[in-house]
Write a protein that holds these residues in place. Structure first.
Motif, PDB file in Angstrom:
ATOM      1  N   HIS A 105      45.440  58.576  40.902  1.00 19.28           N
ATOM      2  CA  HIS A 105      45.726  59.898  40.336  1.00 19.28           C
ATOM      3  C   HIS A 105      46.511  59.802  39.021  1.00 19.28           C
ATOM      4  O   HIS A 105      46.208  60.504  38.056  1.00 19.28           O
ATOM      5  CB  HIS A 105      46.512  60.740  41.346  1.00 19.28           C
ATOM      6  N   THR A 106      47.512  58.931  38.978  1.00 16.81           N
ATOM      7  CA  THR A 106      48.405  58.847  37.824  1.00 16.81           C
ATOM      8  C   THR A 106      47.787  58.089  36.660  1.00 16.81           C
ATOM      9  O   THR A 106      47.884  58.520  35.506  1.00 16.81           O
ATOM     10  CB  THR A 106      49.735  58.175  38.221  1.00 16.81           C
ATOM     11  N   TYR A 107      47.163  56.945  36.957  1.00 15.13           N
ATOM     12  CA  TYR A 107      46.684  56.063  35.890  1.00 15.13           C
ATOM     13  C   TYR A 107      45.162  56.044  35.746  1.00 15.13           C
ATOM     14  O   TYR A 107      44.640  55.396  34.845  1.00 15.13           O
ATOM     15  CB  TYR A 107      47.227  54.649  36.093  1.00 15.13           C
ATOM     16  N   HIS A 108      44.454  56.715  36.649  1.00 11.92           N
ATOM     17  CA  HIS A 108      43.009  56.913  36.559  1.00 11.92           C
ATOM     18  C   HIS A 108      42.190  55.639  36.734  1.00 11.92           C
ATOM     19  O   HIS A 108      41.008  55.617  36.374  1.00 11.92           O
ATOM     20  CB  HIS A 108      42.638  57.630  35.254  1.00 11.92           C
ATOM     21  N   ASP A 109      42.809  54.590  37.260  1.00 15.72           N
ATOM     22  CA  ASP A 109      42.043  53.397  37.605  1.00 15.72           C
ATOM     23  C   ASP A 109      41.214  53.703  38.851  1.00 15.72           C
ATOM     24  O   ASP A 109      41.565  54.565  39.657  1.00 15.72           O
ATOM     25  CB  ASP A 109      42.961  52.203  37.882  1.00 15.72           C
ATOM     26  N   SER A 110      40.120  52.979  39.019  1.00 18.28           N
ATOM     27  CA  SER A 110      39.291  53.182  40.203  1.00 18.28           C
ATOM     28  C   SER A 110      40.115  52.893  41.457  1.00 18.28           C
ATOM     29  O   SER A 110      41.126  52.182  41.414  1.00 18.28           O
ATOM     30  CB  SER A 110      38.082  52.244  40.164  1.00 18.28           C
ATOM     31  N   LYS A 111      39.677  53.436  42.577  1.00 22.24           N
ATOM     32  CA  LYS A 111      40.392  53.192  43.838  1.00 22.24           C
ATOM     33  C   LYS A 111      40.329  51.712  44.215  1.00 22.24           C
ATOM     34  O   LYS A 111      41.299  51.169  44.734  1.00 22.24           O
ATOM     35  CB  LYS A 111      39.833  54.078  44.945  1.00 22.24           C
ATOM     36  N   GLU A 112      39.220  51.067  43.931  1.00 26.38           N
ATOM     37  CA  GLU A 112      39.087  49.640  44.230  1.00 26.38           C
ATOM     38  C   GLU A 112      40.094  48.829  43.409  1.00 26.38           C
ATOM     39  O   GLU A 112      40.738  47.919  43.921  1.00 26.38           O
ATOM     40  CB  GLU A 112      37.663  49.148  43.943  1.00 26.38           C
ATOM     41  N   PHE A 113      40.203  49.174  42.136  1.00 29.82           N
ATOM     42  CA  PHE A 113      41.149  48.448  41.303  1.00 29.82           C
ATOM     43  C   PHE A 113      42.586  48.779  41.697  1.00 29.82           C
ATOM     44  O   PHE A 113      43.454  47.906  41.719  1.00 29.82           O
ATOM     45  CB  PHE A 113      40.942  48.726  39.815  1.00 29.82           C
ATOM     46  N   SER A 114      42.859  50.027  42.039  1.00 34.43           N
ATOM     47  CA  SER A 114      44.192  50.437  42.491  1.00 34.43           C
ATOM     48  C   SER A 114      44.611  49.632  43.724  1.00 34.43           C
ATOM     49  O   SER A 114      45.778  49.258  43.873  1.00 34.43           O
ATOM     50  CB  SER A 114      44.212  51.932  42.802  1.00 34.43           C
ATOM     51  N   LYS A 115      43.643  49.346  44.584  1.00 34.21           N
ATOM     52  CA  LYS A 115      43.924  48.526  45.771  1.00 34.21           C
ATOM     53  C   LYS A 115      44.322  47.104  45.354  1.00 34.21           C
ATOM     54  O   LYS A 115      45.209  46.506  45.946  1.00 34.21           O
ATOM     55  CB  LYS A 115      42.699  48.494  46.690  1.00 34.21           C
ATOM     56  N   ARG A 116      43.682  46.577  44.324  1.00 33.64           N
ATOM     57  CA  ARG A 116      44.052  45.238  43.824  1.00 33.64           C
ATOM     58  C   ARG A 116      45.490  45.215  43.325  1.00 33.64           C
ATOM     59  O   ARG A 116      46.213  44.254  43.540  1.00 33.64           O
ATOM     60  CB  ARG A 116      43.109  44.804  42.693  1.00 33.64           C
ATOM     61  N   VAL A 117      45.914  46.283  42.645  1.00 37.30           N
ATOM     62  CA  VAL A 117      47.294  46.365  42.168  1.00 37.30           C
ATOM     63  C   VAL A 117      48.238  46.366  43.364  1.00 37.30           C
ATOM     64  O   VAL A 117      49.240  45.642  43.387  1.00 37.30           O
ATOM     65  CB  VAL A 117      47.518  47.614  41.283  1.00 37.30           C
ATOM     66  N   PHE A 118      47.914  47.159  44.382  1.00 38.51           N
ATOM     67  CA  PHE A 118      48.746  47.199  45.589  1.00 38.51           C
ATOM     68  C   PHE A 118      48.844  45.807  46.217  1.00 38.51           C
ATOM     69  O   PHE A 118      49.939  45.353  46.566  1.00 38.51           O
ATOM     70  CB  PHE A 118      48.181  48.186  46.619  1.00 38.51           C
ATOM     71  N   GLU A 119      47.718  45.141  46.368  1.00 33.49           N
ATOM     72  CA  GLU A 119      47.716  43.809  46.984  1.00 33.49           C
ATOM     73  C   GLU A 119      48.567  42.827  46.195  1.00 33.49           C
ATOM     74  O   GLU A 119      49.224  41.962  46.770  1.00 33.49           O
ATOM     75  CB  GLU A 119      46.280  43.306  47.128  1.00 33.49           C
ATOM     76  N   PHE A 120      48.572  42.961  44.889  1.00 38.40           N
ATOM     77  CA  PHE A 120      49.392  42.097  44.049  1.00 38.40           C
ATOM     78  C   PHE A 120      50.875  42.374  44.275  1.00 38.40           C
ATOM     79  O   PHE A 120      51.689  41.458  44.338  1.00 38.40           O
ATOM     80  CB  PHE A 120      49.018  42.314  42.583  1.00 38.40           C
ATOM     81  N   LEU A 121      51.245  43.647  44.412  1.00 35.32           N
ATOM     82  CA  LEU A 121      52.646  44.020  44.601  1.00 35.32           C
ATOM     83  C   LEU A 121      53.137  43.788  46.026  1.00 35.32           C
ATOM     84  O   LEU A 121      54.333  43.635  46.250  1.00 35.32           O
ATOM     85  CB  LEU A 121      52.859  45.495  44.231  1.00 35.32           C
TER      86      LEU A 121
END
Length: 144
Positions: free
Chosen positions: A83-99
């Motif tokens: 919602h905030t950064y408009h990245d795809s949900k799949e890519f947003s999941k990658r960011v979460f996994e990294f954090l």
């Protein structure tokens, strides 16, 4: 430290210029650098050019914890990042996994501290823009 950050940024730029594929997908057409700048600006609450542990925690635990239980689930993170950064949900999941340093599917203060420590190249307990941008570039260019 500056040499490391500059080297990472240069390596990323060269890899994209010579055809390396990015796994970043943004539905508003924002580039990787655009999103990185937005995230960095959101994290640096006092605009001093560094992100402290307090700023890092406040951003993710306050804005991303939708049910108010003191932890951020993968679903909450993906929804808010998308919602905030408009990245795809799949890519947003990658960011979460990294954090999600301890890989328990939740972001809590201790896990956020671990992620931040991994980004803190000079060990000063805060992230410069360069350190944080280098960490995000790692996510954006290391596709599975």
């Amino acid at each position: 430290m500056k040499i490391v950050v500059v080297s990472l940024l240069l390596l990323h730029t060269c890899s994209l210029a010579f055809g390396a594929q990015s796994c970043h997908n943004n539905h508003h057409g924002l580039s990787e650098q655009d999103v990185i700048n937005l995230v960095t600006n959101d994290l640096d609450h006092n605009r001093d050019g560094h992100v402290t542990m307090d700023e890092f925690t406040k951003e993710f635990l306050t804005k991303f914890d939708h049910d108010g239980n003191g932890q951020v689930s993968e679903a909450e993170f993906v929804k808010q990042w998308h919602h905030t950064y408009h990245d795809s949900k799949e890519f947003s999941k990658r960011v979460f996994e990294f954090l999600d340093a301890d890989k328990d599917g939740l972001l809590v203060t201790s896990g956020i501290r671990s992620a931040m420590a991994a980004f803190d190249l000079n060990g000063d307990s805060r992230l410069s823009y360069g350190e944080f941008k280098a960490a995000l570039l790692t996510i954006y260019t290391n596709c599975p």
